[in-house]
Structures are given as structure tokens and as C-alpha cells.
Write an enzyme that holds these catalytic residues in place. Structure first.
Site, PDB file in Angstrom:
ATOM      1  N   ARG A 160      -0.648  20.535 -37.494  1.00 10.37           N
ATOM      2  CA  ARG A 160      -0.960  21.770 -36.764  1.00 10.37           C
ATOM      3  C   ARG A 160      -0.238  22.925 -37.452  1.00 10.37           C
ATOM      4  NH1 ARG A 160      -3.369  21.841 -31.548  1.00 10.37           N
ATOM      5  NH2 ARG A 160      -2.756  24.024 -31.684  1.00 10.37           N
ATOM      6  N   ARG A 210      -4.991  26.349 -35.455  1.00 14.31           N
ATOM      7  CA  ARG A 210      -5.666  26.771 -34.221  1.00 14.31           C
ATOM      8  C   ARG A 210      -5.274  28.196 -33.831  1.00 14.31           C
ATOM      9  NH1 ARG A 210      -9.160  23.837 -33.589  1.00 14.31           N
ATOM     10  NH2 ARG A 210      -8.461  21.917 -32.610  1.00 14.31           N
ATOM     11  N   HIS A 266     -13.399  23.723 -27.427  1.00 14.29           N
ATOM     12  CA  HIS A 266     -12.510  23.363 -26.315  1.00 14.29           C
ATOM     13  C   HIS A 266     -12.888  24.141 -25.064  1.00 14.29           C
ATOM     14  CE1 HIS A 266     -10.389  22.379 -30.018  1.00 14.29           C
ATOM     15  NE2 HIS A 266      -9.750  21.462 -29.317  1.00 14.29           N
ATOM     16  N   LYS A 276     -16.605  17.470 -32.586  1.00 16.97           N
ATOM     17  CA  LYS A 276     -15.494  17.295 -31.639  1.00 16.97           C
ATOM     18  C   LYS A 276     -15.632  18.281 -30.481  1.00 16.97           C
ATOM     19  CE  LYS A 276     -10.663  17.943 -30.709  1.00 16.97           C
ATOM     20  NZ  LYS A 276      -9.389  18.564 -31.078  1.00 16.97           N
ATOM     21  N   THR A 282      -4.287   1.984  -4.075  1.00 18.76           N
ATOM     22  CA  THR A 282      -3.017   2.325  -3.437  1.00 18.76           C
ATOM     23  C   THR A 282      -3.155   3.639  -2.673  1.00 18.76           C
ATOM     24  OG1 THR A 282      -0.626   2.468  -3.774  1.00 18.76           O
ATOM     25  CG2 THR A 282      -2.000   3.439  -5.501  1.00 18.76           C
ATOM     26  N   LYS A 303      -6.503   3.316   0.663  1.00 18.57           N
ATOM     27  CA  LYS A 303      -6.751   1.939   1.129  1.00 18.57           C
ATOM     28  C   LYS A 303      -7.751   1.880   2.287  1.00 18.57           C
ATOM     29  CE  LYS A 303      -2.327   0.068  -0.334  1.00 18.57           C
ATOM     30  NZ  LYS A 303      -1.098  -0.636  -0.006  1.00 18.57           N
ATOM     31  N   ASP A 353      -2.066  -7.354  -0.102  1.00 12.45           N
ATOM     32  CA  ASP A 353      -0.704  -6.965   0.308  1.00 12.45           C
ATOM     33  C   ASP A 353      -0.163  -8.004   1.272  1.00 12.45           C
ATOM     34  OD1 ASP A 353      -0.396  -4.613  -1.037  1.00 12.45           O
ATOM     35  OD2 ASP A 353      -1.097  -3.332   0.588  1.00 12.45           O
ATOM     36  N   ALA A 399       0.888  -0.922   5.156  1.00 10.91           N
ATOM     37  CA  ALA A 399       1.698  -2.113   4.897  1.00 10.91           C
ATOM     38  C   ALA A 399       2.107  -2.777   6.217  1.00 10.91           C
ATOM     39  CB  ALA A 399       2.928  -1.746   4.073  1.00 10.91           C
ATOM     40  N   ASN A 458       7.852   1.463  15.703  1.00  8.18           N
ATOM     41  CA  ASN A 458       7.415   2.585  14.858  1.00  8.18           C
ATOM     42  C   ASN A 458       7.976   3.898  15.364  1.00  8.18           C
ATOM     43  OD1 ASN A 458       5.939   3.432  12.567  1.00  8.18           O
ATOM     44  ND2 ASN A 458       4.395   4.328  13.910  1.00  8.18           N
ATOM     45  N   ARG A 508       1.427   4.765  17.854  1.00 11.97           N
ATOM     46  CA  ARG A 508       0.823   3.951  16.780  1.00 11.97           C
ATOM     47  C   ARG A 508       1.315   2.508  16.875  1.00 11.97           C
ATOM     48  NH1 ARG A 508       1.156   6.166  10.864  1.00 11.97           N
ATOM     49  NH2 ARG A 508      -0.661   4.854  10.532  1.00 11.97           N
TER      50      ARG A 508
HETATM   51  P1  NAP Z   1       1.682   4.591   5.344  1.00 13.48           P
HETATM   52  O1  NAP Z   1       0.373   3.977   5.695  1.00 13.48           O
HETATM   53  O2  NAP Z   1       1.755   6.039   5.073  1.00 13.48           O
HETATM   54  O3  NAP Z   1       2.704   4.261   6.588  1.00 13.48           O
HETATM   55  C1  NAP Z   1       4.020   4.743   6.612  1.00 13.48           C
HETATM   56  C2  NAP Z   1       4.788   4.159   7.818  1.00 13.48           C
HETATM   57  O4  NAP Z   1       6.154   4.506   7.655  1.00 13.48           O
HETATM   58  C3  NAP Z   1       4.353   4.718   9.158  1.00 13.48           C
HETATM   59  O5  NAP Z   1       4.504   3.728  10.148  1.00 13.48           O
HETATM   60  C4  NAP Z   1       5.365   5.862   9.374  1.00 13.48           C
HETATM   61  O6  NAP Z   1       5.616   6.151  10.739  1.00 13.48           O
HETATM   62  C5  NAP Z   1       6.607   5.268   8.785  1.00 13.48           C
HETATM   63  N1  NAP Z   1       7.546   6.267   8.282  1.00 13.48           N
HETATM   64  C6  NAP Z   1       7.394   7.056   7.198  1.00 13.48           C
HETATM   65  N2  NAP Z   1       8.493   7.817   7.013  1.00 13.48           N
HETATM   66  C7  NAP Z   1       9.364   7.490   8.021  1.00 13.48           C
HETATM   67  C8  NAP Z   1      10.660   7.941   8.388  1.00 13.48           C
HETATM   68  N3  NAP Z   1      11.299   8.875   7.681  1.00 13.48           N
HETATM   69  N4  NAP Z   1      11.235   7.403   9.474  1.00 13.48           N
HETATM   70  C9  NAP Z   1      10.604   6.451  10.199  1.00 13.48           C
HETATM   71  N5  NAP Z   1       9.368   5.990   9.906  1.00 13.48           N
HETATM   72  C10 NAP Z   1       8.756   6.500   8.834  1.00 13.48           C
HETATM   73  O7  NAP Z   1       2.324   3.870   4.074  1.00 13.48           O
HETATM   74  P2  NAP Z   1       2.181   2.333   3.615  1.00 13.48           P
HETATM   75  O8  NAP Z   1       1.054   2.164   2.675  1.00 13.48           O
HETATM   76  O9  NAP Z   1       2.215   1.474   4.825  1.00 13.48           O
HETATM   77  O10 NAP Z   1       3.530   2.169   2.759  1.00 13.48           O
HETATM   78  C11 NAP Z   1       4.787   2.144   3.411  1.00 13.48           C
HETATM   79  C12 NAP Z   1       5.877   1.704   2.439  1.00 13.48           C
HETATM   80  O11 NAP Z   1       5.598   0.400   1.958  1.00 13.48           O
HETATM   81  C13 NAP Z   1       5.993   2.598   1.206  1.00 13.48           C
HETATM   82  O12 NAP Z   1       7.354   2.759   0.916  1.00 13.48           O
HETATM   83  C14 NAP Z   1       5.314   1.779   0.110  1.00 13.48           C
HETATM   84  O13 NAP Z   1       5.854   2.069  -1.174  1.00 13.48           O
HETATM   85  C15 NAP Z   1       5.659   0.375   0.536  1.00 13.48           C
HETATM   86  N6  NAP Z   1       4.663  -0.597   0.024  1.00 13.48           N
HETATM   87  C16 NAP Z   1       5.133  -1.569  -0.811  1.00 13.48           C
HETATM   88  C17 NAP Z   1       4.262  -2.499  -1.331  1.00 13.48           C
HETATM   89  C18 NAP Z   1       4.802  -3.567  -2.256  1.00 13.48           C
HETATM   90  O14 NAP Z   1       4.022  -4.229  -2.963  1.00 13.48           O
HETATM   91  N7  NAP Z   1       6.096  -3.789  -2.243  1.00 13.48           N
HETATM   92  C19 NAP Z   1       2.903  -2.486  -1.001  1.00 13.48           C
HETATM   93  C20 NAP Z   1       2.453  -1.489  -0.114  1.00 13.48           C
HETATM   94  C21 NAP Z   1       3.355  -0.551   0.403  1.00 13.48           C
HETATM   95  P3  NAP Z   1       4.711   7.171  11.585  1.00 13.48           P
HETATM   96  O15 NAP Z   1       3.557   6.362  12.109  1.00 13.48           O
HETATM   97  O16 NAP Z   1       5.608   7.656  12.651  1.00 13.48           O
HETATM   98  O17 NAP Z   1       4.274   8.255  10.645  1.00 13.48           O
END
Ligand code: NAP
Length: 530
Positions: free
Chosen positions: A55, A84, A143, A170, A310, A314, A352, A391, A410, A415
Site C-alpha cells: 500500500r 489508494r 469500493h 475486484k 446462541t 434461541k 444445552d 439456560a 429467579n 418468571r
Molecule cells: P437469558 O435467557 O437472558 O436469561 C438470563 C437469566 O438470568 C434470567 O433468569 C435473568 O433474570 C437472570 N439474571 C440476569 N442478570 C441477573 C442479575 N444481575 N441478577 C439476578 N438474575 C439475573 O440468558 P441464558 O441464555 O439463559 O444465559 C444465562 C447464562 O448462562 C449466561 O451467563 C450464559 O453465558 C450462560 N450459558 C452457558 C452455557 C454453557 O454452555 N456453559 C450455555 C448457555 C448459557 P430475570 O428473569 O429477572 O431477568
């Protein structure tokens, strides 16, 4: 998208690996001095680049007659000279005649390629008066830093570039959405002339990795992360060692992780290494997707064979599939989509749940051979799930299916109640958790992001309350050992970390994608580095 066999494809071997394409990797060198550029040429060669793009507009105190000769003489690889101007996204803002003179001089001095912008190319090629050195190929480039035009407009652009005297066409456009890349693939695959078609930005990353599948002439790979000449360029190291670029061919199956954000995901590292070792002709990509339904409709060929899903897609993924596994349907979330090779139909499932529950079961069985493998060690246990998101639902359904009594805790109590009602369990608020110990030997699963980096000092439960638990699981895997797990272990509980869930769900996905048993030891070995 329909795929057509690329004429550029070739089958060869290098260090025992199949080489399935002839697409070149070009390293853009943006140094500010000739000395630095010469050093970078050698680094590019060592990294595995085929060509270097010099470049000229990045050089300070550039003297064309002296410096171009030095650069060509010093270069261990074929050279592409680009000078360029600012009006095409570069750094040169001087006189046009001097700029084009420098490019003409590079041609005469032995450049292998020069890049000329479409806007000036007709005049430039005319000025050569038919005296172009046979060795040198002219790349005419265009571009678009705003959008990716329609297929029709791109087709017209290619015709104009060819008419301007290009040996190689290109064009680089900008990805507003990941589906923009499909239009560029469509142009490349039907091109009768050597062509480079790239889509800039993170949403266009796929264009830079899959271009050999569609028969493109060249892609760009940088020497260092972040030191780029256009947005979205991967490093040469990532092209060669993460995405196995040389092994991508017309019949390579495409897999990937669909998410937003997604660049942090370790899944491509895991699957691409496993594909390579198992001799599977597949590549696994990071796919930054805004609208999963649009993505799946656009990339509908059977070559786009399987996807991990992810956050935040989901739940939407479950609605996009032709068939959803009953457990995933109950959970309301799909994290794995497989395209049937015969009719292209999409099958969705949730791994999961399997990943986490299997890891917990294995930890409970431990080395105790008296525990029957016919029934689950979770049967009859009190299983407390913190969280009611994707999860949380997966863990709650999984534990219930294994015969556990499930309690959902929770932050948003409604929820918790809703999920408990769906699976037939009880609900608690987060504030009640510390004083909840109807019995000892319970199982605890944190499925919230509490304790995740950077807030590693947080934990959802007091250390004192942990003595009532036989096993504690944490879905968080950055860090691998959270404060919750550390305190659980100190309290005498067995622990299972989120990485084990991650690896467990990947085993299941690999088997669904390939029909082969997952290389479990390899997955563990790769993830032990994180
Ligand atoms: P999600 O659908 O957004 O759900 C999040 C959950 O966490 C909800 O129940 C939420 O409560 C609660 N929450 C979030 N922040 C909070 C806080 N500060 N205090 C109290 N509760 C809190 O997310 P997800 O897909 O289930 O993922 C949740 C976690 O699991 C993430 O950290 C993710 O990285 C991990 N994960 C890991 C794997 C693995 O392979 N190891 C796979 C999937 C997920 P509310 O309902 O009150 O909002």
C-alpha cells in the site's frame, strides 16, 4: 443459493492436508517506511501468504523511482501495488498524474499485479498504448463503503470493470446484513473472468472465508489482529489455522454459530479442529446475524448444513425449523439446527440441556460404581435452578425429565412461577434462596450471568447456605471457576463448571452435524486452553 463447481478448484496435498482451492491469500502491508514494509514481506511469507499488497499510500516520504525498485527486489513473494487515493478510501491526497505514473513505473519494474480504481481505469489502460508488460495483471477495483447493491447492479458493475481493461475484476461492498454476502457469492460463482468479491464489516466475514468455495481469485488476510486495510479482514493465521482456508472447496459444507454478539465464541476453534482431524470436508464460521429467519431463508442450499444458535436467537430459532425435537419444543428454545441433506428441511433441537445434565450426572456418579447407570442419579433429588431464561428452562426441563423435584429461583419472581408451573415444580424469589434448605444433599444450578466476568466477585447465594448442597453447577464459564463454585467446593460440595456444559452440548451437536461420534478427548484438550 445454487452452487456451481468452481473452475478454480484443484485437488492437491500439502503437509498431508488436502488443498481444495487455488484462491490466493494476499497480505495487505500498510507500513509507513520501506524498511518496515520489507520486514513485513518476510513475516507475510512466514505466515503463509501467497501475495503481498504494498500500500504505497501508507508510506511516508515515498520516492517512487527509488522505493518501488527496492520493494520489488526485496520481496520474497509476488507483489501487488496499490496507491489508494482518499476519494476511494485510501490515504493518498496528491496529484493524480504522479499517482498513476508510480503505478505505471511499478508495472515496468516488475510488479506482478497493480490495482487501479474503476473511476480512472479506462484512461489508465488507454495510456499504456498496448505496452503492458506480459507478467503484470491489472486489477480494476471498486469500493462501496455504504451498502451491497442488488445482484443486477453488481452484475452491471462487473461488466463496467471488465470493459475498463481489467485482467482481474475486484469489488468490495459493505454488509448491512449477513445476507448481503449471498449476492456477492452469486456473482463470483457465475463469473467468467478472474474475480475478487469481498464484503466489508463483521457481517461480511463469511465472504472472506468462503470465497474459495465459490471460486474467487484472492482474499485478504492481515499479519496482525486489528491492523487492517479494510473493515472485517481476518488474520492470515485465522484463515489458515482457525478456518482451514486451504481445505475449503466447492463441495465444502458450511456450519457456524449464529449469534449477536458472536465474535467471542470458541465454537469455531472447537469444530474446525475436530473437522480437520476427522477428515470432514466442512468449515465452521462466526455468523453475526440480526434476523435468523432471513438468514436461514437466504442460505437455503443443503451446503449450509448446520448451525449452533446462541443469544439472542434461541427462541426465534425454534420458530424457523420445519421440525423441532419435543424437548426443545417444551423448553421453547433451539440451540442446534441441522439441515436434512435430502430435502433441505430444518430440524431443531436443544443440546444445552443434554450437555449440562450429563455433566451433572457424571459428577454425581463420580467413581462410585454402585450407582446404576440404568437410572439417573438425579432421580428423587431436590434440584434448585437459579434463573428462568433459556439456560434455566433447559436445566429445569432436563432435571425434571431425569426424575428430580425442581425448584425455580429467579430475580423476576413471575418468571420463576411461570416456569415452575410449566414443568410442575415450585418457585422462589432470589431473596428466599439463602434460607431455603428443606433437606441436605440438594443440587444447585446457577443459570444466570451472576459471577461472570467482569463481575467475578458476585455470587447468587451465601457461602453458609451452600453446605446443604451435594453438588453445585454454574453455567457461567468465564471465569471457569466462579466465586460460587469456589465457595461450594470449600463447603464440601462437588462442582461442575460451565465449560463442561459447553463441551457436553458441543459433543451432541458434532454428532448431529456429522453422524460421527464426537472426539471427546480432543474437545477437552482444546477447551483446556481456555
Ligand atoms: P437469558 O435467557 O437472558 O436469561 C438470563 C437469566 O438470568 C434470567 O433468569 C435473568 O433474570 C437472570 N439474571 C440476569 N442478570 C441477573 C442479575 N444481575 N441478577 C439476578 N438474575 C439475573 O440468558 P441464558 O441464555 O439463559 O444465559 C444465562 C447464562 O448462562 C449466561 O451467563 C450464559 O453465558 C450462560 N450459558 C452457558 C452455557 C454453557 O454452555 N456453559 C450455555 C448457555 C448459557 P430475570 O428473569 O429477572 O431477568
Amino acid at each position: 443459493m445454487e452452487l456451481v463447481e468452481s473452475t478454480a478448484a484443484r485437488l492437491n496435498m500439502e503437509n498431508g492436508d488436502v488443498i481444495r482451492n487455488s484462491t490466493l491469500i494476499c497480505a495487505p502491508l500498510m507500513a509507513d517506511s520501506v524498511d518496515r514494509m520489507v520486514k513485513d514481506m518476510y513475516r507475510a511469507k512466514t505466515s503463509g501468504a501467497d501475495v503481498v499488497e504494498l500500500r504505497l499510500d501508507s508510506l511516508k516520504n515515498f520516492n517512487p523511482r527509488r522505493d518501488i525498485e527496492t520493494l520489488i527486489k526485496s520481496c520474497p513473494l509476488p507483489t501487488l501495488f496499490t496507491y489508494r487515493p482518499t476519494w476511494e478510501g485510501g490515504q493518498y491526497d496528491g496529484d493524480e498524474n504522479s499517482r498513476l505514473d508510480a503505478l505505471r513505473f511499478a508495472m515496468e519494474t516488475g510488479a506482478d499485479y497493480i490495482d487501479v480504481e474503476l473511476q480512472v481505469a479506462p484512461e489508465f489502460t488507454k495510456s499504456l498504448l498496448g505496452k503492458k508488460p506480459a507478467k503484470c495483471k491489472i486489477i480494476v477495483s471498486n469500493h462501496n463503503y455504504q451498502i451491497t447493491p442488488s445482484v443486477e447492479d453488481l452484475g452491471n458493475l462487473v461488466v463496467r470493470i471488465q470493459a475498463a481493461g481489467a485482467d482481474i475484476v475486484k469489488f468490495a461492498t459493505t454488509a448491512v446484513d449477513v445476507t448481503d454476502v449471498a449476492r456477492v457469492f452469486q456473482i463470483i460463482v457465475h463469473s467468467q473472468v478472474p474475480i475478487i468479491g469481498l464484503v466489508m464489516g463483521e457481517r461480511g466475514l463469511m465472504s472472506r472465508i468462503l470465497c474459495p468455495k465459490f471460486g474467487a481469485y484472492l482474499t485478504f488476510g492481515t499479519l496482525d489482529p486489528g491492523v487492517i486495510s479494510a473493515p472485517g479482514q481476518p488474520t492470515i493465521d485465522a484463515l489458515l489455522n482457525l478456518y482451514n482456508f486451504r481445505q475449503i472447496g466447492p463441495d465444502t459444507k458450511v456450519y457456524g454459530i449464529i449469534g449477536k454478539p458472536v465474535s467471542h465464541s470458541k465454537s469455531p476453534t472447537l469444530y474446525n479442529e475436530a473437522f480437520k482431524r476427522a477428515g470432514i470436508n466442512g468449515v465452521y464460521l462466526h455468523l453475526l446475524v440480526d434476523d435468523i429467519a432471513k438468514f436461514l431463508q437466504t442460505y437455503s442450499s443443503v451446503d449450509f448444513a448446520g448451525f449452533s444458535v446462541t443469544i439472542p436467537h434461541k427462541e426465534a430459532a425454534a420458530k424457523c425449523c420445519d421440525e423441532v425435537d419435543p424437548v426443545a419444543k417444551s423448553i421453547g428454545a433451539v440451540n442446534c439446527i441441522v439441515r436434512e441433506p435430502t430435502d433441505g428441511k430444518l430440524f431443531g433441537c436443544n443440546t444445552d440441556y443434554v450437555g449440562a445434565i450429563t455433566a451433572i450426572e457424571e459428577a454425581l456418579r463420580g467413581s462410585d460404581v454402585t450407582i446404576s447407570t440404568a437410572s439417573s442419579p438425579l432421580a428423587g433429588k431436590l434440584f434448585v435452578v437459579i434463573g428462568a431464561g433459556g439456560a434455566g428452562k433447559a436445566l429445569a426441563f432436563g432435571a425434571k425429565e431425569k426424575g428430580a423435584r425442581v425448584v425455580i429461583v429467579n430475580r423476576t419472581y413471575d418468571r420463576a412461577k411461570e416456569l415452575a408451573a410449566t414443568i410442575g415444580g415450585d418457585a422462589l424469589s432470589l431473596a428466599e434462596l439463602d434460607n431455603f434448605h428443606p433437606e441436605d444433599g440438594m443440587i444447585l444450578a446457577n443459570t444466570t450471568s451472576i459471577g461472570m466476568q467482569p463481575k467475578v466477585d458476585e455470587t447468587p447465594i451465601s457461602k453458609q447456605a451452600l453446605r446443604h448442597y451435594e453438588l453445585v453447577f454454574d453455567a457461567v464459564y468465564t471465569p471457569k471457576i466462579t466465586r460460587l463454585l469456589r465457595e461450594a467446593e470449600e463447603s464440601g460440595a462437588r462442582i461442575v463448571n460451565g465449560l463442561e456444559m459447553f463441551i457436553g452440548q458441543a459433543y451432541e451437536q458434532f454428532e448431529r452435524f456429522t453422524g460421527l461420534p464426537a472426539p471427546k478427548e480432543l474437545f477437552k484438550e482444546i477447551m483446556s486452553n481456555y
